[in-house]
Design a protein around this motif. Structure first.
Motif, mmCIF file in Angstrom:
data_model
loop_
_atom_site.group_PDB
_atom_site.id
_atom_site.type_symbol
_atom_site.label_atom_id
_atom_site.label_comp_id
_atom_site.label_asym_id
_atom_site.label_seq_id
_atom_site.Cartn_x
_atom_site.Cartn_y
_atom_site.Cartn_z
ATOM 1 N N SER A 197 0.874 -1.176 0.000
ATOM 2 C CA SER A 197 0.000 0.000 0.000
ATOM 3 C C SER A 197 0.911 1.226 0.000
ATOM 4 O O SER A 197 1.471 1.588 1.042
ATOM 5 C CB SER A 197 -0.906 -0.007 1.234
ATOM 6 N N PRO A 198 1.128 1.865 -1.151
ATOM 7 C CA PRO A 198 2.172 2.896 -1.264
ATOM 8 C C PRO A 198 2.031 4.049 -0.292
ATOM 9 O O PRO A 198 3.034 4.623 0.135
ATOM 10 C CB PRO A 198 2.039 3.368 -2.723
ATOM 11 N N ASN A 199 0.802 4.392 0.081
ATOM 12 C CA ASN A 199 0.593 5.490 1.023
ATOM 13 C C ASN A 199 0.244 5.013 2.426
ATOM 14 O O ASN A 199 -0.181 5.806 3.269
ATOM 15 C CB ASN A 199 -0.513 6.413 0.493
ATOM 16 N N GLY A 200 0.404 3.710 2.661
ATOM 17 C CA GLY A 200 0.118 3.169 3.984
ATOM 18 C C GLY A 200 -1.351 3.172 4.346
ATOM 19 O O GLY A 200 -1.709 3.110 5.523
ATOM 20 N N THR A 201 -2.222 3.224 3.334
ATOM 21 C CA THR A 201 -3.661 3.289 3.588
ATOM 22 C C THR A 201 -4.192 1.998 4.184
ATOM 23 O O THR A 201 -5.074 2.015 5.053
ATOM 24 C CB THR A 201 -4.415 3.606 2.282
ATOM 25 N N TYR A 202 -3.644 0.877 3.733
ATOM 26 C CA TYR A 202 -4.148 -0.426 4.180
ATOM 27 C C TYR A 202 -3.025 -1.297 4.709
ATOM 28 O O TYR A 202 -1.877 -1.228 4.255
ATOM 29 C CB TYR A 202 -4.854 -1.150 3.026
ATOM 30 N N THR A 203 -3.396 -2.121 5.677
ATOM 31 C CA THR A 203 -2.457 -3.080 6.254
ATOM 32 C C THR A 203 -3.033 -4.483 6.133
ATOM 33 O O THR A 203 -4.243 -4.671 6.045
ATOM 34 C CB THR A 203 -2.189 -2.791 7.741
ATOM 35 N N ALA A 204 -2.134 -5.451 6.139
ATOM 36 C CA ALA A 204 -2.578 -6.845 6.094
ATOM 37 C C ALA A 204 -3.405 -7.180 7.324
ATOM 38 O O ALA A 204 -4.403 -7.907 7.234
ATOM 39 C CB ALA A 204 -1.371 -7.772 5.981
ATOM 40 N N SER A 205 -3.028 -6.639 8.462
ATOM 41 C CA SER A 205 -3.777 -6.934 9.688
ATOM 42 C C SER A 205 -5.195 -6.372 9.610
ATOM 43 O O SER A 205 -6.142 -6.968 10.119
ATOM 44 C CB SER A 205 -3.046 -6.355 10.905
ATOM 45 N N GLY A 206 -5.357 -5.221 8.944
ATOM 46 C CA GLY A 206 -6.674 -4.633 8.819
ATOM 47 C C GLY A 206 -7.582 -5.374 7.856
ATOM 48 O O GLY A 206 -8.810 -5.280 7.950
#
Length: 622
Positions: A231-240
């Motif tokens: 996620s290039p802008n850190g919008t999403y995480t695997a944990s989420g």
């Protein structure tokens, strides 16, 4: 493979897819392939391939033209530059290029290795008419991300596709790999990872995602699933995203029961910023033990999760077919002169059908939503040639006019399986369906036991009923359209038409407009669908290219805010539009009104019998 419509995903609010020839070599030691993704030059990766010794004078080296699951000629050799063949003294041998994907090397007995530079495909998606579908493509972003669909990086030598490969990747510090390839546990350099593959097919069947750590792993019965997210802008995480994926895949495993094609599965999710040099083809591509998924990062979480459910469930079901049950054309796939199987009705159609059926059977969606999906496929299938033999289309899918009908494998292909499923349930008093049929085929044909392409339908008929032969001969081999109402009636359902309110550019999740990526992202009114009163009253037609709205020139970027504004329009809002219709510029204007749409619905038929209700229960609930 599962493609998703570009407009449906580009606008973030829309939601809230041959046997190897024997050529003598001096030895059969593993082929060494080295990828240097640490020292990037002009956005290119250096690759070195050392095949061992050859005994013949002329050696041919290939980069794939087509890879399994894509059903298109992508010519990955177009992204290769500066290929050199070197002898054991480091001197260049004579190389002649036969076509985009083939290099012939003279004096092959002295060949030590080949080296070349690789460009990524994401950079040029907006520059060429027939771009590589992003989940089958490659990305090179120095120090940040590498999507290594290895068919775009690693080639093979004629006659050596069955020889093992040892793949070494020199990686930047801070980036970690996610892949199903077997990794050597010990290396001298922590920034060099070494992967092993038993043959060339296993190289291209196991993509690698390099990015900063953003992974989650969980168990589904005895399958270890890893979700890796870029996620290039850190919008999403695997944990989420884990919870929704875990719930969905657990339901899939329950649906499949004892079908068990893998002990490991990796989901490689690439979220695109959708720039000029970023991925713009959204959906996923299957592999035996992994899938590459590409979606827009701007999507809202609920929309992204639902898109993940739809595309990942489709790809995971590919472990049934064609990754398990498949023909010789797939088992011995020729990457540069492919012979296509006639059974896309099964490879993609059955898979897409299961991706929807399991959700109703496992309680992830209700009957109303399931029926909406079915009627949507019935309507979408009207955009394609309904009088085209599915087996003929499948065998010729790389050529026109069949190529233009490929997307129908997700529409009519799924509907073929629905009708077949209902027929099997009817003849077996509800006991057997398409899932039963695929399990029976899986018992006979495993990962390495292909069927003969021309024999499959006869085998299915032999294990089922004579009526199944008639169905295939009429609607799959033959070119007679399916009367879906006939099959729905067997389970006590019928179709009706009603008027409903809709949006100006969207009917729920279904757009009235689309984007032509090959024409500067021009926006056009979709053909082959029922248009709302908004379009009809303005005099617009399917195929009209929208040039301007209220004097604003329209392309992909410009239409996004207008779609957002449309949610606040009132019936008295005035609008002016200019469209191009077959080369003629037409201006229209008027009030936007309150758009309505005549829609088909599947409902329970009045007076349906107990037997029909029981058959429907068996169909929907298994």
């Amino acid at each position: 493979m599962r493609k998703l419509g570009i407009i449906m995903l580009v606008v973030g609010m829309l939601y809230g897819c041959s046997a190897a020839k024997s050529i003598p070599a001096a030895d059969k030691t593993p082929i060494s392939a080295i990828l240097d993704i640490d020292n990037i030059v002009d956005d290119k990766v250096m690759v070195e391939i050392d095949p061992g010794a050859f005994a013949q004078e002329t050696v041919s080296f290939y980069i794939p033209k087509t890879v399994p699951g894509t059903y298109s000629s992508d010519n990955y050799g177009k992204y290769i530059e500066g290929l050199k063949a070197l002898d054991y003294d480091g001197k260049e041998l004579v190389v002649s290029k036969a076509d985009d994907n083939t290099w012939n090397i003279s004096n092959g007995k002295n060949l030590d290795k080949v080296t070349y530079w690789v460009n990524d495909t994401y950079d040029s998606e907006n520059e060429i008419d027939e771009a590589v579908f992003s989940p089958a493509g490659t990305n090179i972003l120095k120090g940040e991300n590498f999507m290594l669909n290895l068919h775009g990086f690693v080639g093979y030598f004629d006659g050596l596709k069955e020889v093992p490969y040892e793949l070494s990747v020199k990686k930047p510090t801070g980036l970690e790999s996610t892949t199903s390839l077997t990794k050597k546990t010990e290396t001298d350099d922590p920034n060099i990872e070494v992967f092993l593959a038993s043959r060339y097919f296993d190289v291209i069947d196991n993509p690698i995602l390099y990015s900063r750590p953003n992974t989650e792993s969980f168990k589904i019965n005895d399958i270890t699933v890893t979700l890796s997210v870029y996620s290039p802008n850190g919008t999403y995480t695997a944990s989420g995203l884990r919870e929704r994926m875990e719930k969905m895949m657990a339901a899939q495993k329950t649906f499949l029961g004892d079908v068990d094609g893998t002990k490991e599965y990796n989901i490689l999710l690439y979220l695109s910023e959708m720039g000029d040099t970023d991925a713009n083809g959204f959906g996923a591509l299957e592999h035996h033990t992994s899938t590459v998924v590409v979606l827009p990062e701007v999507m809202q979480k609920e929309a992204l999760e639902q898109a993940m459910v739809d595309v990942v469930s489709h790809e995971f079901f590919h472990i049934v077919t064609p990754l398990n049950v498949h023909s010789e054309e797939i088992q011995y796939f020729d990457f540069n002169d492919p012979k296509m199987s006639q059974h896309l009705w099964m490879y993609e159609g059955t898979t897409e059908y299961f991706a929807n059926l399991f959700q109703i059977q496992q309680g992830l969606i209700d009957e109303t939503e399931f029926y909406e999906r079915i009627i949507g496929k019935i309507n979408n299938a009207k955009s394609y040639d309904d009088a085209m033999s599915f087996t003929v289309m499948s065998q010729n899918i790389l050529e026109e006019p069949y190529k233009a009908n490929y997307a129908n494998v997700y529409e009519k292909g799924a509907l073929i399986n629905m009708a077949l499923d209902i027929l099997l349930r009817e003849k077996s008093n509800g006991e057997k369906g398409v899932l039963w049929m695929m399990k029976e085929l899986s018992k006979k044909y495993g990962n390495n036991t292909p069927f003969k392409d021309e024999n499959l339908i006869e085998e299915i008929v032999a294990m089922t009923y004579p009526e199944v032969r008639e169905f295939f001969e009429t609607h799959v081999i033959g070119d007679t359209p399916i009367d879906y109402a006939h099959y729905l009636a067997k389970v006590g359902l019928e179709t009706t038409t009603s008027e409903k309110q809709t949006g100006y550019f969207l009917d729920g999740e279904v757009p009235f407009i689309d984007v032509d990526q090959s024409n500067d992202n021009a926006v056009f009114v979709r053909k082959g669908i029922e248009l709302s009163t908004f379009y009809k009253e303005l005099g617009l037609q399917g195929g009209d290219v929208i040039k301007s709205i209220n004097d604003t020139p329209i392309n992909l970027e410009a239409i996004r805010p207008i779609i957002g504004q449309s949610f606040g329009w009132t019936p008295d809002t005035e609008i002016k539009m200019t469209v191009d219709r077959d080369g003629e510029e037409i201006a229209v204007e008027g009030k936007v009104g309150s758009p309505t749409l005549m829609v088909d619905e599947i409902v329970t038929a009045e007076g349906s019998s107990t037997e029909q209700s029981a058959l429907r229960e068996a169909w929907l609930k298994g």
